[in-house]
Structures are given as structure tokens and as C-alpha cells.
Design a protein around this motif. Sequence first.
Motif, short mmCIF file in Angstrom:
data_model
loop_
_atom_site.label_atom_id
_atom_site.label_comp_id
_atom_site.label_asym_id
_atom_site.label_seq_id
_atom_site.Cartn_x
_atom_site.Cartn_y
_atom_site.Cartn_z
N ILE A 100 -9.77 58.66 5.14
CA ILE A 100 -10.04 57.22 5.11
C ILE A 100 -9.11 56.50 6.10
O ILE A 100 -7.90 56.48 5.91
CB ILE A 100 -9.83 56.63 3.69
N PRO A 101 -9.69 55.92 7.16
CA PRO A 101 -8.87 55.21 8.13
C PRO A 101 -8.28 53.93 7.54
O PRO A 101 -8.71 53.49 6.47
CB PRO A 101 -9.82 54.89 9.28
N GLU A 102 -7.32 53.36 8.25
CA GLU A 102 -6.65 52.15 7.77
C GLU A 102 -7.61 51.05 7.35
O GLU A 102 -7.43 50.39 6.33
CB GLU A 102 -5.77 51.62 8.89
N VAL A 103 -8.64 50.84 8.17
CA VAL A 103 -9.59 49.76 7.88
C VAL A 103 -10.73 50.22 6.97
O VAL A 103 -11.61 49.44 6.63
CB VAL A 103 -10.19 49.16 9.18
N GLY A 104 -10.72 51.48 6.60
CA GLY A 104 -11.80 52.04 5.79
C GLY A 104 -11.79 51.51 4.37
O GLY A 104 -10.73 51.29 3.79
N ILE A 105 -12.97 51.31 3.80
CA ILE A 105 -13.10 50.92 2.40
C ILE A 105 -13.87 52.04 1.71
O ILE A 105 -15.03 52.28 2.03
CB ILE A 105 -13.86 49.58 2.25
N PRO A 106 -13.20 52.78 0.81
CA PRO A 106 -13.87 53.94 0.23
C PRO A 106 -14.98 53.57 -0.77
O PRO A 106 -14.80 53.64 -1.96
CB PRO A 106 -12.74 54.72 -0.44
N ASP A 107 -16.08 53.13 -0.21
CA ASP A 107 -17.29 52.82 -0.96
C ASP A 107 -18.40 53.51 -0.17
O ASP A 107 -19.03 52.90 0.67
CB ASP A 107 -17.46 51.29 -1.03
N TYR A 108 -18.58 54.81 -0.43
CA TYR A 108 -19.41 55.65 0.42
C TYR A 108 -20.62 56.21 -0.34
O TYR A 108 -20.57 56.39 -1.55
CB TYR A 108 -18.60 56.83 0.96
N ALA A 109 -21.65 56.51 0.43
CA ALA A 109 -22.80 57.20 -0.15
C ALA A 109 -23.29 58.25 0.83
O ALA A 109 -23.12 58.11 2.04
CB ALA A 109 -23.92 56.21 -0.45
N VAL A 110 -23.88 59.30 0.28
CA VAL A 110 -24.38 60.38 1.12
C VAL A 110 -25.48 61.10 0.35
O VAL A 110 -25.52 61.03 -0.88
CB VAL A 110 -23.21 61.34 1.50
N ARG A 111 -26.41 61.71 1.08
CA ARG A 111 -27.45 62.50 0.40
C ARG A 111 -27.15 63.97 0.59
O ARG A 111 -26.90 64.41 1.70
CB ARG A 111 -28.83 62.15 0.98
#
Lengths: 158, 96
Positions: free
Chosen positions: A112-123
Motif C-alpha cells: 500500500i503506497p503512501e497515498v493508497g487507501i486500502p479499499d480494494y476489490a478483485v475477482r
Amino acid sequence: MKRRDFLGLGLGAAALTLAPVNVFAKDYRKELPDVWKIKNNEKDANDEKPVMEAVKKIFGTDKVEEGQIKLKAPDIAENGAVVPVSFKLEKAKKIALFQTANPECLVAIWDIPEVGIPDYAVRIKLKKTGKVIVVADVDGKIYKVGKNVKVTAGGCGG
Amino acid sequence: MRVKAKAKDGVVSVKAMFKHPMLTYDMAKKQGKEANFITHIQGKVDGKVVYDASTSQFLSKNPFIKFKFKGEAGKELELSWVDLKGNTKSKKVKIK
């Protein structure tokens, strides 16, 4: 120059030219090549030992606490070839996604980069019924959540 | 590759879909082909990393991802992937 040395040089040069150009910040496929090969227990999709072995390699410890992560995955997946998985937490440095249904347990690792917001989705693909597990590093503490997903048609077949 | 990036209150939400067969080792064996799948996905704005994923064969065919990061509208997001064979694709979109 001896013939053997000369051939060795040639091989070295070939390896250099074949090496892919790498511009990625964190390449866990290169950094931890073995972790992607850890196999699930084929006979028991409830066995989380392979996942914990991978967690230890990725996060440096297998001491995990339950919670923190909001994980969304379907209770029943009619099509194992396309299973939507999403997860969310306030912050994290690193997140890894696993399952216990496919030949190998690791699906992906996010840095997770500095500006990243860990709200992720993937299939993802699931071969059979099993657990989807998300593990995250939050300020050096490792959290884990899991969810059972029942698969009625497998997604890793021909 | 299809990418949509929208900004709201300093948070950029991205949806992306990549065209790729994501052939697992098992599937490849059955079909007499070589396994190949996306191994890395990265997003950048102004040369700075905003999304970084190391991935495996178990993403679905034509993988779909969603992610968020702190950013503003008007800037350009560059999303790229590379697969096991070293093929690579990237796309630039303006954050709306």
C-alpha cells in the motif's frame, strides 16, 4: 580464454538480456519467489496451515489477530471462475489475499503506497468450496479475516 | 484495458478491467498451452505509485479490480500490467 569460461560468459550475457525490465516499486514475485508455490492441502479445504506458512514468509510472523478487516465475498459462488472479493480497512502497509481451494494458496500481495487507501476489490478463481482469507499489516500488527465460500461450479478446470 | 477514475472529496476511485486469458498451470496443461497470467499491476500519478499489486494465476479471466487512493481530478492516472511472459500494457486516463 578456455572454452568453458567462454561458454559461461555467453550464458551470463543471455540471462542479462532476458531479464525483464523491472520498474515496479515492490515485486513480491521476485522478492519472495517460493511463497507463490506453497500448495494447499488438496484433501482438506479447512486446513489453513499452508496459508499460515505463507503468512510467515510474507509478514515475518504467523502471530495474527482476528479482526480489523472488512471482508466481502459471496456465501455461495455459482461460478467459481469469477468470484468477487473485496476488503477494506482504515490503513495498512501490506495486504495479502489467500484461499484454500486452489492448488496453491496465494492469490495476490498488495503493497500500500503512501497515498493508497486500502479499499480494494478483485475477482478471483476458486476451484472448489473453500476459505477466502485476507491478512494485513497494520502498524506492525498482523490481522486476519476469513470467509467460507461455497462453490457450485469450479473455476480452475479446462 | 478499460479504466475509469473518478475523484470525490480528495479520494480517487478506480475501476479497471484487463483483457487477459489468465491461464493457470492446470488449465494450460489440459489445453496443451503454456501458462500465462498477469503477475503485476501498478498505478501511477505524476510518476508516483498509487497502487501496487503482485498477482497470481488465480485472478479471474479478464481481471477486474477496484481501488482507491488520495488524489484529485484533472491529473492523469497511468495503469499498467505485466504478465509471466513479459508482455506488458499500459493506459493513461484523466481522473474525472
